[in-house]
Design an enzyme around this catalytic site. Structure first.
Site, PDB file in Angstrom:
ATOM      1  N   ASP A 120      -8.196  -9.318   4.069  1.00 42.54           N
ATOM      2  CA  ASP A 120      -7.878  -8.237   5.002  1.00 42.54           C
ATOM      3  C   ASP A 120      -8.946  -8.170   6.092  1.00 42.54           C
ATOM      4  O   ASP A 120      -9.829  -7.319   6.033  1.00 42.54           O
ATOM      5  CB  ASP A 120      -7.842  -6.912   4.209  1.00 42.54           C
ATOM      6  CG  ASP A 120      -7.376  -5.762   5.067  1.00 42.54           C
ATOM      7  OD1 ASP A 120      -6.897  -5.996   6.183  1.00 42.54           O
ATOM      8  OD2 ASP A 120      -7.497  -4.608   4.613  1.00 42.54           O
ATOM      9  N   GLU A 148     -12.497  -2.698  12.123  1.00 39.53           N
ATOM     10  CA  GLU A 148     -12.546  -1.963  10.855  1.00 39.53           C
ATOM     11  C   GLU A 148     -13.670  -2.461   9.942  1.00 39.53           C
ATOM     12  O   GLU A 148     -14.458  -1.666   9.440  1.00 39.53           O
ATOM     13  CB  GLU A 148     -11.185  -2.093  10.155  1.00 39.53           C
ATOM     14  CG  GLU A 148     -11.164  -1.440   8.788  1.00 39.53           C
ATOM     15  CD  GLU A 148      -9.815  -1.517   8.108  1.00 39.53           C
ATOM     16  OE1 GLU A 148      -8.847  -2.049   8.692  1.00 39.53           O
ATOM     17  OE2 GLU A 148      -9.726  -1.031   6.956  1.00 39.53           O
ATOM     18  N   GLU A 199       0.833  -1.206   0.000  1.00 40.64           N
ATOM     19  CA  GLU A 199       0.000   0.000   0.000  1.00 40.64           C
ATOM     20  C   GLU A 199       0.870   1.259   0.000  1.00 40.64           C
ATOM     21  O   GLU A 199       0.750   2.138   0.855  1.00 40.64           O
ATOM     22  CB  GLU A 199      -0.969  -0.019   1.192  1.00 40.64           C
ATOM     23  CG  GLU A 199      -1.931  -1.209   1.109  1.00 40.64           C
ATOM     24  CD  GLU A 199      -2.991  -1.254   2.208  1.00 40.64           C
ATOM     25  OE1 GLU A 199      -2.748  -0.700   3.300  1.00 40.64           O
ATOM     26  OE2 GLU A 199      -4.066  -1.847   1.956  1.00 40.64           O
TER      27      GLU A 199
HETATM   28  C1  GCV Z   1      -2.470   0.326   8.480  1.00 38.38           C
HETATM   29  C2  GCV Z   1      -6.056  -2.192   5.569  1.00 38.38           C
HETATM   30  C3  GCV Z   1      -6.485  -0.951   6.297  1.00 38.38           C
HETATM   31  C4  GCV Z   1      -5.336   0.045   6.384  1.00 38.38           C
HETATM   32  C5  GCV Z   1      -4.148  -0.652   7.073  1.00 38.38           C
HETATM   33  C6  GCV Z   1      -3.790  -1.884   6.261  1.00 38.38           C
HETATM   34  C7  GCV Z   1      -2.657  -2.685   6.878  1.00 38.38           C
HETATM   35  O1  GCV Z   1      -5.823  -1.924   4.224  1.00 38.38           O
HETATM   36  O2  GCV Z   1      -7.584  -0.395   5.658  1.00 38.38           O
HETATM   37  O3  GCV Z   1      -5.776   1.149   7.124  1.00 38.38           O
HETATM   38  O4  GCV Z   1      -3.054   0.206   7.203  1.00 38.38           O
HETATM   39  O5  GCV Z   1      -4.902  -2.726   6.171  1.00 38.38           O
HETATM   40  O6  GCV Z   1      -2.957  -3.687   7.510  1.00 38.38           O
HETATM   41  O7  GCV Z   1      -1.518  -2.322   6.717  1.00 38.38           O
END
Ligand code: GCV
Length: 613
Positions: free
Chosen positions: A319, A347, A240
């Site tokens: 995720d 989340e 990411e």
């Molecule tokens: C910390 C998901 C979440 C992100 C998070 C990522 C990760 O994509 O939406 O906020 O980033 O996981 O685990 O690194």
């Protein structure tokens, strides 16, 4: 310090604030507990370093003899208190941890925000610096120790400025923070930015460049001089948009090993996250399948990591969705130290508004984990500065249960929930059982209205709360359902994306076959026509409608149960307020998803309930 006294251990004794070691903390806790219990019992403590984090308790007459290692003594004290508080005899207790590292990963940013945090702002960061109430940090240490969590990663894996400086000019502040948690056996970990050498004046962050290796060796030497019991570094790299070794044509093993060697002299570890995938996918591309990514990247590197590198793998291949199969990477790394990563922060699981007790879900994972290869269990924290610490007062259960199950994954999920209720609330047995049932069913109910049959990701983009069936459908994150007028789901068998081949043969065959694939994962593994018959004889479309109606109706029943429980007033008000929001959410999910599929399929509900055209 906020004065909420409802977490599973009651208020901090003044003496605990002055403790410097786990032994002193154990003494203070037990003295306080036995004084309040007032049953004429006594205790004796002896440290036996050989016991490490383990302990034994034996009662002779009215005396509890507790021996334990340096931190084991404190864990033993908390377990003894728990047993006695919850009505046990505690004649003999003995325990030691299944996993040596039990880590809480906070996603706290130094500006005070918490990524995916639903409990208010950071407890220890504000205004781009450490800013906390020391008493609250001691209370936090106590909470973590009582659940036997022994590592806290202080900052977000997405390392935003000025968190890069935690290892340089902010190091004295980090050391002061570490000292507050030390008496509770909680060691710190720091998320690092792989490109730190660049912002420190080097021209490269290439892990094979000598100047980069020298930089990290020096950084580690300074860090461990300031905090000798620092647990290690946590790294999100090439994920990411975070920097990583791929930019220099290096593998993740080369990147992780360079850091591993730097921290090795001090007994540190490098926890390297395996959450890596193409986050710029074109939705038109049906060949790339996001769940395949981690295995494709890391499996070929099995055996290449040095022994103080731990590969941290999320529980499922996507995720932290409501329902995912276990990550095949967790099952396949034979020669690599690995950690399981779960997420307490809700989340995708209700954001501490909707009830969602996690132990039953974790149990499914623990049951299939090849335990001998797992070194550590990590959880993304659900803590924050708000009054209840975890947003919803019941969400504290997930933090407590995480620690308990990371210590002993064999504990029954219902038993751990019951334990938490007894430690937290005083109520008649019938009410306690009602609350237990409510919590035990909560994930199932949430799943019914948000993620039937393994169909996840129909959520509102970015916020990840509430329904939006096409929210991610034409986006670049690789999370598609590909619904059309005939069918929905992605074929991940050998005839489709081939994802099932990443599992050991038995499991592969199990998921591959529509007959054996469990219903709750059907649409994760298979593309299914709306008129196909499921195991119970219903058609797919009817099952989709039924689950959404049922999930919403179940949520309404939960609201009634909640109203009837004799909770402390502050907790009751908050839980009831959040339940009203949950009901609104559940109704929205029911109607949006049912309409979405009705419009595609044109199929009427057999029971004639309202589906909006
Ligand atoms: C910390 C998901 C979440 C992100 C998070 C990522 C990760 O994509 O939406 O906020 O980033 O996981 O685990 O690194």
């Amino acid at each position: 310090m906020n004065n909420y006294d409802g977490l599973w251990l009651k208020s901090l004794t003044k003496t605990l604030l002055d403790c410097d070691t786990p032994l002193q903390a154990a003494e203070a806790e037990l003295a306080d507990f036995f004084r309040r219990r007032d049953a004429g019992e006594r205790f004796e403590l002896s440290v036996d370093e050989a016991l490490g984090e383990g302990y034994c308790v034996e009662r002779t007459g009215g005396v509890y003899h507790l021996s334990g290692g340096n931190t084991g003594i404190l864990y033993g004290a908390y377990d003894l208190i728990r047993e006695l508080h919850n009505g046990g005899e505690a004649e003999k207790l003995a325990s030691s941890p299944r996993y040596p590292l039990r880590m809480l990963n906070s996603w706290d940013n130094m500006d005070g925000t918490v990524e995916r945090g639903y409990s208010g702002r950071s407890i220890w960061f504000e205004g781009n610096r450490f800013d906390y109430d020391p008493e609250r940090i001691r209370y936090l240490g106590r909470l973590l120790a009582s659940a036997h969590v022994n590592v806290l990663c202080v900052n977000n894996v997405n390392v935003h400025a000025p968190a890069q400086r935690l290892l340089t000019d902010l190091l004295p502040d980090l050391a002061a923070f570490a000292a507050l948690l030390r008496p509770f056996g909680v060691r710190l970990m720091v998320s690092i930015d792989f490109s730190l050498p660049l912002s420190s004046g080097l021209q490269t962050a290439d892990p094979l460049a000598q100047e980069v290796q020298k930089f990290w060796n020096e950084t580690a030497s300074i860090a461990w001089a300031a905090i000798p019991d620092l647990a290690g570094f946590l790294v999100k790299a090439d994920s990411e948009h975070r920097p990583g070794p791929n930019a220099y044509g290096r593998t993740h093993a080369e990147g992780a090993n360079m850091l591993g060697r730097a921290v090795k002299p001090y007994g540190g570890v490098v926890v390297w996250r395996a959450f890596v995938y193409d986050c710029l996918q074109d939705w038109r591309n049906v060949k790339t399948d996001r769940p395949c990514a981690a295995y494709q990247i890391y499996q070929p590197l099995d055996g290449d990591f040095v022994d103080n590198v731990i590969l941290q793998i999320k529980n499922g291949p996507f995720d932290f969705q409501v329902r995912e199969p276990v990550s095949p990477l967790l099952l396949s790394m034979q020669n690599t130290n690995t950690a399981l990563e779960v997420q307490l922060a809700q989340e995708y699981t209700g954001q501490q508004i909707d009830l969602y007790a996690m132990p039953p879900m974790w149990k499914e994972i623990f049951d299939v984990l090849p335990a001998e290869r797992i070194q550590a269990i990590a959880a993304v924290s659900n803590l924050g500065r708000d009054y209840f610490w975890t947003g919803h007062p019941f969400a504290a259960l997930n933090l407590y249960a995480f620690g308990r199950l990371a210590w002993d994954p064999a504990i029954d999920p219902a038993a751990v929930i019951d334990e938490w209720i007894r430690l937290t609330y005083t109520m008649p047995d019938t009410d306690r059982e009602k609350l237990l049932t409510l919590l035990l069913n909560s994930r199932h109910v949430y799943e019914l209205y948000t993620a039937t049959l393994g169909l996840c990701w129909m959520i509102t983009p970015h916020t990840h709360y509430g329904p939006n069936p096409d929210g991610y459908e034409y986006d670049l994150w690789g999370t598609y359902h590909r619904a059309d007028r005939n069918a929905v789901g992605i074929d991940r068998t050998a005839l489709g994306t081939g994802y099932t081949a990443q599992y050991p043969p038995e499991l592969q065959a199990f998921y591959e076959n529509r007959e054996t694939c469990p219903d709750e994962l059907l649409l994760f593994f298979h593309r299914v026509a709306y008129d196909a018959q499921l195991h119970d004889g219903r058609t797919l479309i009817q099952r989709i409608y039924d689950d959404h109606f049922e999930g919403c109706a179940e949520a309404e029943k939960m609201a009634e149960t909640l109203q009837s429980l004799p909770l402390p007033e502050t907790d009751r008000q908050e839980a009831v307020k959040r339940m009203a929001m949950q009901l609104k959410n559940a109704r929205e999910w029911r109607d949006v998803i049912n309409t979405f599929f009705y419009r595609f399929s044109g199929a009427e509900d057999e029971q004639g309930r309202t589906i909006y055209p």
